[in-house]
Each structure stands twice: as structure tokens, then as C-alpha cells.
Write an enzyme that holds these catalytic residues in place. Structure first.
Site, PDB file in Angstrom:
ATOM      1  N   HIS A  99       0.809  -1.220   0.000  1.00  0.00           N
ATOM      2  CA  HIS A  99       0.000   0.000   0.000  1.00  0.00           C
ATOM      3  C   HIS A  99       0.845   1.274   0.000  1.00  0.00           C
ATOM      4  O   HIS A  99       0.351   2.346   0.346  1.00  0.00           O
ATOM      5  CB  HIS A  99      -0.950  -0.008   1.202  1.00  0.00           C
ATOM      6  CG  HIS A  99      -1.974  -1.086   1.125  1.00  0.00           C
ATOM      7  ND1 HIS A  99      -2.599  -1.604   2.247  1.00  0.00           N
ATOM      8  CD2 HIS A  99      -2.494  -1.757   0.067  1.00  0.00           C
ATOM      9  CE1 HIS A  99      -3.454  -2.546   1.871  1.00  0.00           C
ATOM     10  NE2 HIS A  99      -3.403  -2.660   0.552  1.00  0.00           N
TER      11      HIS A  99
ATOM     12  N   CYS B  39       3.479  13.397  -6.910  1.00  0.00           N
ATOM     13  CA  CYS B  39       2.598  14.274  -7.685  1.00  0.00           C
ATOM     14  C   CYS B  39       1.681  13.424  -8.551  1.00  0.00           C
ATOM     15  O   CYS B  39       2.144  12.509  -9.239  1.00  0.00           O
ATOM     16  CB  CYS B  39       3.429  15.211  -8.553  1.00  0.00           C
ATOM     17  SG  CYS B  39       2.428  16.313  -9.590  1.00  0.00           S
TER      18      CYS B  39
ATOM     19  N   CYS C 131       2.833  14.762 -12.527  1.00  0.00           N
ATOM     20  CA  CYS C 131       4.141  14.451 -13.116  1.00  0.00           C
ATOM     21  C   CYS C 131       4.776  13.206 -12.500  1.00  0.00           C
ATOM     22  O   CYS C 131       5.783  12.713 -12.998  1.00  0.00           O
ATOM     23  CB  CYS C 131       5.085  15.642 -12.992  1.00  0.00           C
ATOM     24  SG  CYS C 131       5.698  15.952 -11.301  1.00  0.00           S
TER      25      CYS C 131
ATOM     26  N   CYS D  51       6.095  20.610 -11.057  1.00  0.00           N
ATOM     27  CA  CYS D  51       5.010  21.144 -11.890  1.00  0.00           C
ATOM     28  C   CYS D  51       4.965  22.667 -11.845  1.00  0.00           C
ATOM     29  O   CYS D  51       4.624  23.317 -12.839  1.00  0.00           O
ATOM     30  CB  CYS D  51       3.668  20.580 -11.440  1.00  0.00           C
ATOM     31  SG  CYS D  51       3.406  18.843 -11.861  1.00  0.00           S
TER      32      CYS D  51
ATOM     33  N   GLY E 204      -0.454  -9.898  12.273  1.00  0.00           N
ATOM     34  CA  GLY E 204      -1.020  -8.601  12.639  1.00  0.00           C
ATOM     35  C   GLY E 204      -1.960  -8.017  11.616  1.00  0.00           C
ATOM     36  O   GLY E 204      -1.999  -6.793  11.448  1.00  0.00           O
TER      37      GLY E 204
ATOM     38  N   SER F 150      -6.085  -8.408   9.888  1.00  0.00           N
ATOM     39  CA  SER F 150      -7.392  -9.055   9.796  1.00  0.00           C
ATOM     40  C   SER F 150      -7.766  -9.320   8.349  1.00  0.00           C
ATOM     41  O   SER F 150      -8.852  -9.837   8.078  1.00  0.00           O
ATOM     42  CB  SER F 150      -8.458  -8.163  10.447  1.00  0.00           C
ATOM     43  OG  SER F 150      -8.551  -6.931   9.747  1.00  0.00           O
TER      44      SER F 150
ATOM     45  N   GLY G 215      -7.842 -11.343  17.428  1.00  0.00           N
ATOM     46  CA  GLY G 215      -9.180 -11.157  16.880  1.00  0.00           C
ATOM     47  C   GLY G 215      -9.372 -11.858  15.553  1.00  0.00           C
ATOM     48  O   GLY G 215      -8.502 -12.588  15.065  1.00  0.00           O
TER      49      GLY G 215
END
Length: 374
Positions: A152, A160, A163, A235, A301, A303, A329
Site C-alpha cells: 500500500h 505528484c 508528473c 510542476c 497482525g 485481519s 481477533g
């Protein structure tokens, strides 16, 4: 695409049965990690780790679904979605104001014993790589020689959206301070008072703050609309071509140097996959390859509440790979992952523990290091 799963998660079924105690969990996980097979060319295949926010809780960071997680304690929490961030100047002001307040604690935080344990497992030759959903950069810091795929993205840079150049977060934070002196003064006061020394939601709530993962600090009734943020410097210096390839974009700033809403480019976003944003094809392929090249998968760690992570474990299961989970959990879809893992196996064919990552994983390493030296 990074989409959160908001349904109820099933209570964990502990496998093997004796893994319901710390000692049993440590023993079962050591069996799972030490089990290996020989590939067709005679080389040993190893475990790939898939980690989530739960591994960083001991570093003082918030998680999503733990006992003190955002979704557990703040049922109304809604993150800023990618399309909203791109289309709304006000949404960006709110996002960057909250991120500005939360960055200092995130930046000060360091990898904990669980991250170090992952590095030790790599040195023992028991894991091939790490796929992490976390954006805190703790894995590459803790074990730089063990390959880590940041599924992620990461918060250490901005990117940016026009660009695609990257921009260090530290420098961006300094610019935010310069553009928002009143906010900077408020942040300094909170830091001096110790209000941001922890991301524990209960402690912050007592101080009038709401804390969420990834350095997001919500200050109720704060004047987010006053917050200002800089444009992409590349930019600004050389506006890119628009999608039609014929006209240059407009990148303008106000008198103080903040991005102007009259601009048509120059928007910086965190170099993370925001909710609702698609993961780059190359990253998806790399994650799939990491699964395919391993012998088994251990989830640590997490879910698996985001589809991007859940589908990787599903892929491993479909390929007949043993699955292990160390997470406090419930876990999304875990009944299917362990449907054929007998509860009386010693852990090598499948393990499910509901225990504290930072307390269990280092002790697993201790056992495996002892066995390795025999």
C-alpha cells in the site's frame, strides 16, 4: 484496489488446540516456520510473511481492528477516499491538516521487537520476503537486506498525481509549517504538552483528539478550511502537458506560495494507496510472484480486511499452500483458509493464534535460533 471490509469478522478458531496459550502458540508457530519442502530443482522454499497494522501497535501506532483500533472505538470513522482527495480542494485541506498534526509522532516512532524478529527469521533462512500493508516503513528500516514489498505504499514521500515525481515528507512537513504558522504553533504546544506522545485512542480522546492509523489526527471543530498546502515543485517550475497532449496545465500559487484552486495540476498526494485507489500493476504482480515462489504464508497482525491483502492469502490457499495466522481477533475468510487444517496437527500444516505479535514472535525466533545452532 484498497477497499476496507466493514462486515463482522468471525471469532478465531485456534489451531492447533494447544495454541490457545502463549507457550502453545510459540511452539506451533515454530513448527509452521521450520517446516519446508524441496522444490523440483532441490532448492528449499520458504515462508512469505504478510503483515498488517497489528505488528506496529507496539511501536505506538494505531491500528484499525484491534481492541483499541479505529474501527473498534470509532464506528463513524471514514477515511478520505482517493477520488475525493483528487477532486476536492477542501478534502485535501482537511487531509493535510490532520496529517500535519499526526506526522511528528509517526516520524518519531521506530520498529519494535516484532519487526526485528522478522529480520531474524530472514537471517535464519526461514522466510523469503515480506509483503506489508503498512505504510510506516518499519520493515525496510528493521531488516534492509530482507526483501519487503510495500503493498500500500509508504508515507515517507509524497508523489505528484500529474508528473509522478516524489517529494520527501520531511521537506513537505517543513513547508506545511511555513504556510500555516498558527497550525504550527498549535502543533508545537501539543507536542510540548505531550498530547501527541501516543496514538492510543483512549488516551488521545481524553485530550480532545481522535486518532486514526497512518498519522491521522482528527481535532473536532478544527478550522480545516484555513489550512494551506504547497504545490508540486516540479510542476510549478515546468507545468506538464494536459491529457490532450497539446496544452500545458496551469499551476499557480497564492502570495504565500500555497497551491491555488485555479491550478489544473501540481497536486501532491501521499505515496500510499489511498482507499479506493488501485494498486499499480507491477506491485500486484510482484506480490503474486512472492506468493507463488513461497512454500507457505504466515499472516502477522492483519485481519485481511482489505481485498488487496485477502486475495493474496486466497491465492495461496488455492495453490494448496499451508496458511498461518498470528493476529488478535478475527480474520476475514479464515474459516475457508483453515477448513482442512486439522486442529490436532502440531502447527506445521496450519496454525491460527490470537495473541500479541510483539510478545509471541520474538520468542518464536528464540526457539528457532536454538534449533538452528544444534
Amino acid at each position: 484496489m484498497r477497499i476496507p471490509y466493514t462486515g463482522a469478522l468471525p471469532p478465531p478458531t485456534i489451531i492447533p488446540r494447544n495454541a490457545n496459550t502463549p507457550t502453545g502458540a510459540i511452539h506451533a508457530l515454530s513448527k509452521f516456520l521450520s517446516a519446508s519442502v524441496q522444490s523440483e530443482n532441490g532448492q528449499r522454499r520458504r515462508t512469505v510473511l504478510l503483515t498488517g497494522a497489528g505488528i506496529s501497535v507496539a511501536s505506538g501506532l494505531a491500528d484499525y481492528r484491534g481492541t483499541a483500533g479505529t474501527y473498534t472505538l470509532n464506528k463513524s470513522y471514514r477515511p478520505v477516499y482517493y477520488n475525493e482527495f483528487l477532486s476536492s480542494h477542501e478534502a485535501r485541506k482537511r487531509y493535510w491538516a490532520r496529517s500535519f498534526l499526526g506526522w511528528t509522532n509517526l516520524h518519531r516512532a521506530r520498529p519494535n521487537a516484532a519487526h526485528q524478529a522478522v529480520g531474524d527469521l530472514g537471517k535464519l533462512g526461514l522466510i523469503s520476503s515480506v509483503i506489508t500493508q503498512n505504510v510506516d516503513s518499519f520493515h525496510p528500516i528493521a531488516h534492509p537486506t530482507l526483501p519487503t514489498l510495500e503493498l500500500h505504499g509508504y508515507l515517507r514521500s509524497q508523489v505528484c498525481v500529474h508528473c509522478h515525481n516524489h517529494y520527501p515528507r520531511d521537506e513537505f512537513q517543513r513547508q506545511l509549517s511555513a504556510l500555516n504558522p498558527a497550525w504550527a504553533e498549535f502543533l508545537a504546544e501539543m507536542l510540548e504538552a505531550g498530547a501527541l506522545d501516543t496514538e492510543n485512542p483512549d488516551e488521545r480522546r481524553k485530550k480532545g483528539l481522535k486518532t486514526n492509523p497512518d498519522g491521522d489526527v482528527d481535532l473536532p471543530n478544527a478550522p480545516y478550511t484555513t489550512f494551506r498546502y504547497p504545490p508540486c515543485p516540479v510542476c510549478l517550475a515546468d507545468p506538464p502537458l494536459l491529457a490532450n497532449g497539446q496544452q500545458h496545465a496551469v499551476v499557480e500559487v497564492d502570495a504565500g506560495g500555497a497551491w491555488s484552486p485555479s491550478s489544473t495540476a501540481g497536486v501532491l498526494k501521499p505515496a500510499v494507496i489511498m482507499f479506493g485507489e488501485s494498486i499499480a500493476a507491477g506491485v500486484k504482480t510482484a506480490a503474486e510472484n512472492a506468493i507463488d515462489e513461497a512454500d507457505r504464508v504466515l499472516v502477522v497482525g492483519s485481519s485481511l480486511a482489505t481485498y488487496s491483502a485477502w486475495r493474496l492469502v486466497k491465492r495461496a490457499k488455492e495453490r494448496g499452500m499451508p496458511i498461518g495466522v498470528l493476529n488478535l481477533g478475527g480474520v476475514r475468510g479464515e474459516d475457508g483458509f483453515f477448513a482442512d487444517a486439522h486442529a490436532d496437527n502440531d502447527g506445521r500444516f496450519g496454525v491460527r493464534c490470537s495473541a500479541s505479535v510483539e510478545k509471541i514472535l520474538p520468542k518464536v525466533v528464540d526457539i528457532l535460533q536454538t534449533e538452528h545452532t544444534k
